[in-house]
Design a protein around this motif. Sequence first.
Motif, PDB file in Angstrom:
ATOM      1  N   SER A  52      46.014  43.757  51.795  1.00  0.00           N
ATOM      2  CA  SER A  52      46.303  42.397  52.271  1.00  0.00           C
ATOM      3  C   SER A  52      45.034  41.546  52.257  1.00  0.00           C
ATOM      4  O   SER A  52      45.088  40.350  51.968  1.00  0.00           O
ATOM      5  CB  SER A  52      46.926  42.432  53.672  1.00  0.00           C
ATOM      6  N   GLY A  53      43.902  42.153  52.556  1.00  0.00           N
ATOM      7  CA  GLY A  53      42.632  41.417  52.518  1.00  0.00           C
ATOM      8  C   GLY A  53      42.291  40.962  51.116  1.00  0.00           C
ATOM      9  O   GLY A  53      41.871  39.821  50.905  1.00  0.00           O
ATOM     10  N   ILE A  54      42.476  41.853  50.152  1.00  0.00           N
ATOM     11  CA  ILE A  54      42.199  41.489  48.751  1.00  0.00           C
ATOM     12  C   ILE A  54      43.153  40.395  48.288  1.00  0.00           C
ATOM     13  O   ILE A  54      42.732  39.422  47.656  1.00  0.00           O
ATOM     14  CB  ILE A  54      42.280  42.733  47.841  1.00  0.00           C
ATOM     15  N   ALA A  55      44.427  40.534  48.626  1.00  0.00           N
ATOM     16  CA  ALA A  55      45.416  39.517  48.239  1.00  0.00           C
ATOM     17  C   ALA A  55      45.074  38.167  48.880  1.00  0.00           C
ATOM     18  O   ALA A  55      45.168  37.119  48.233  1.00  0.00           O
ATOM     19  CB  ALA A  55      46.815  39.962  48.654  1.00  0.00           C
ATOM     20  N   ALA A  56      44.659  38.195  50.143  1.00  0.00           N
ATOM     21  CA  ALA A  56      44.298  36.949  50.825  1.00  0.00           C
ATOM     22  C   ALA A  56      43.071  36.316  50.191  1.00  0.00           C
ATOM     23  O   ALA A  56      43.009  35.085  50.043  1.00  0.00           O
ATOM     24  CB  ALA A  56      44.046  37.222  52.305  1.00  0.00           C
ATOM     25  N   LEU A  57      42.088  37.114  49.803  1.00  0.00           N
ATOM     26  CA  LEU A  57      40.890  36.573  49.152  1.00  0.00           C
ATOM     27  C   LEU A  57      41.235  35.884  47.839  1.00  0.00           C
ATOM     28  O   LEU A  57      40.773  34.779  47.567  1.00  0.00           O
ATOM     29  CB  LEU A  57      39.870  37.690  48.899  1.00  0.00           C
ATOM     30  N   VAL A  58      42.056  36.545  47.024  1.00  0.00           N
ATOM     31  CA  VAL A  58      42.425  35.978  45.728  1.00  0.00           C
ATOM     32  C   VAL A  58      43.252  34.703  45.918  1.00  0.00           C
ATOM     33  O   VAL A  58      42.968  33.669  45.307  1.00  0.00           O
ATOM     34  CB  VAL A  58      43.185  37.010  44.870  1.00  0.00           C
TER      35      VAL A  58
END
Length: 152
Positions: A52-58
């Motif tokens: 979820s953190g990676i998706a939020a960053l992108v």
Amino acid sequence: MEAQPHHAVHYVNRVGWLRAAVLGANDGIVSTASLMTGIAASGASAQAILLSGIAALVAGAMSMAAGEYVSVSAQADTERADLAKEAKALRTQPHAEWAELRDIYVERGLTLALAGQVAEQLMAADALGAHARDELGISEVATARPVQAALA
């Protein structure tokens, strides 16, 4: 004696991309950390939190880049419209434009005679550039650069 070029290094030319980078970094950190905290509080696995953190960053980076591009493009469009209006005024009423520039210099503290000479010389060298800078506040340093803002 010929004037020497000015070589002092200033940082104001970085203000456009620096502002976008700081705003984007701050927004990315706060929104991503908030989302990851919420996911973690739900009892999700470490893998789900990381994903979820990676998706939020992108998603956040793409959203900020698109928003910066659109907003700075609107600023660039406004600058172009103002410059076109000024170019037309310079063609159709050059004396009024000279007087306008002269009055700007008087307001900045020059005598009327000196302000008239400065306006005349600057307009002879680059009339649109002088009006862009001194009347409209548009300069090479502060001009809108949508792609640079989006990349930052």
